[in-house]
Design a protein around this motif. Sequence first.
Motif, PDB file in Angstrom:
ATOM      1  N   ALA A   1      -4.941   4.611   3.257  1.00 13.30           N
ATOM      2  CA  ALA A   1      -4.643   4.136   1.858  1.00 13.30           C
ATOM      3  C   ALA A   1      -4.187   2.746   1.559  1.00 13.30           C
ATOM      4  O   ALA A   1      -4.574   1.961   0.673  1.00 13.30           O
ATOM      5  N   TRP A   2      -3.731   1.996   2.700  1.00  9.58           N
ATOM      6  CA  TRP A   2      -3.458   0.650   2.763  1.00  9.58           C
ATOM      7  C   TRP A   2      -2.262   0.303   1.621  1.00  9.58           C
ATOM      8  O   TRP A   2      -2.273  -0.416   0.739  1.00  9.58           O
TER       9      TRP A   2
ATOM     10  N   ALA B   1       3.725  -0.121  -2.755  1.00 11.42           N
ATOM     11  CA  ALA B   1       2.794  -1.171  -3.415  1.00 11.42           C
ATOM     12  C   ALA B   1       1.559  -1.483  -2.585  1.00 11.42           C
ATOM     13  O   ALA B   1       1.509  -1.242  -1.260  1.00 11.42           O
ATOM     14  N   PRO B   2       0.510  -1.817  -3.172  1.00 11.86           N
ATOM     15  CA  PRO B   2      -0.643  -2.253  -2.204  1.00 11.86           C
ATOM     16  C   PRO B   2      -0.259  -3.382  -1.184  1.00 11.86           C
ATOM     17  O   PRO B   2       0.299  -4.122  -1.499  1.00 11.86           O
ATOM     18  N   TRP B   3      -0.640  -2.974   0.033  1.00 10.60           N
ATOM     19  CA  TRP B   3      -0.244  -4.016   0.979  1.00 10.60           C
ATOM     20  C   TRP B   3      -1.204  -4.991   1.397  1.00 10.60           C
ATOM     21  O   TRP B   3      -2.576  -4.522   1.066  1.00 10.60           O
ATOM     22  N   PRO B   4      -0.891  -6.164   1.718  1.00 12.33           N
ATOM     23  CA  PRO B   4       0.375  -6.629   1.910  1.00 12.33           C
ATOM     24  C   PRO B   4       1.322  -6.947   0.370  1.00 12.33           C
ATOM     25  O   PRO B   4       0.677  -7.710  -0.350  1.00 12.33           O
TER      26      PRO B   4
ATOM     27  N   ASP C   1     -10.483  -3.481   8.219  1.00 17.50           N
ATOM     28  CA  ASP C   1     -10.249  -2.298   8.363  1.00 17.50           C
ATOM     29  C   ASP C   1      -9.738  -1.468   7.104  1.00 17.50           C
ATOM     30  O   ASP C   1     -10.199  -0.266   7.091  1.00 17.50           O
ATOM     31  N   ALA C   2      -9.280  -2.119   6.188  1.00 18.04           N
ATOM     32  CA  ALA C   2      -8.870  -1.653   4.875  1.00 18.04           C
ATOM     33  C   ALA C   2     -10.218  -0.992   4.025  1.00 18.04           C
ATOM     34  O   ALA C   2     -10.293  -0.090   3.723  1.00 18.04           O
TER      35      ALA C   2
ATOM     36  N   ALA D   1      -8.605 -10.915  -2.871  1.00 10.86           N
ATOM     37  CA  ALA D   1      -7.474 -11.574  -3.416  1.00 10.86           C
ATOM     38  C   ALA D   1      -6.078 -11.127  -2.930  1.00 10.86           C
ATOM     39  O   ALA D   1      -5.377 -11.603  -2.368  1.00 10.86           O
ATOM     40  N   ARG D   2      -6.322  -9.933  -2.525  1.00 13.64           N
ATOM     41  CA  ARG D   2      -5.009  -8.899  -2.261  1.00 13.64           C
ATOM     42  C   ARG D   2      -4.766  -9.525  -0.650  1.00 13.64           C
ATOM     43  O   ARG D   2      -3.315  -9.717  -0.501  1.00 13.64           O
ATOM     44  N   PHE D   3      -5.789  -9.533   0.136  1.00 11.04           N
ATOM     45  CA  PHE D   3      -5.386  -9.854   1.646  1.00 11.04           C
ATOM     46  C   PHE D   3      -5.365 -11.304   1.823  1.00 11.04           C
ATOM     47  O   PHE D   3      -4.652 -11.796   2.737  1.00 11.04           O
ATOM     48  N   LEU D   4      -6.196 -12.210   1.285  1.00 13.44           N
ATOM     49  CA  LEU D   4      -6.526 -13.484   1.550  1.00 13.44           C
ATOM     50  C   LEU D   4      -6.139 -14.291   0.676  1.00 13.44           C
ATOM     51  O   LEU D   4      -5.780 -15.498   0.704  1.00 13.44           O
ATOM     52  N   GLY D   5      -6.126 -13.951  -0.633  1.00 11.84           N
ATOM     53  CA  GLY D   5      -6.028 -15.038  -1.915  1.00 11.84           C
ATOM     54  C   GLY D   5      -4.792 -15.737  -1.944  1.00 11.84           C
ATOM     55  O   GLY D   5      -4.522 -16.527  -2.734  1.00 11.84           O
TER      56      GLY D   5
END
Length: 91
Positions: free
Chosen positions: A14-15, A22-25, A54-55, A73-77
């Motif tokens: 689910a990440w 919360a949504p990871w990261p 992977d997500a 946006a979530r992982f790299l933003g």
Amino acid sequence: MSRRPRPHQPMRPAWLCRNCAAPWPCSPAQLHLATEFYGHSIALAFYLAANLQDAVDDLYALGVRPDPRALHARFLGWLTLTRRPHRSELR
């Protein structure tokens, strides 16, 4: 005896954060990653890009169609890859 704080690690597939859900990261994970990879922003970007892939794979396997812009946006933003000054510019 004091307990060690639980790390903010991803819960796959689910990440979501294992600690705060919360949504990871999540914000604490971002802070930890920025500290852990201090001075190695390109390595951090590669690490997060691999986690992003992977997500995407995990979410598709769950039958979810992830929003690529939101995941980016979530992982790299949140990264700011600043250009390091050249030695000659420091003089």
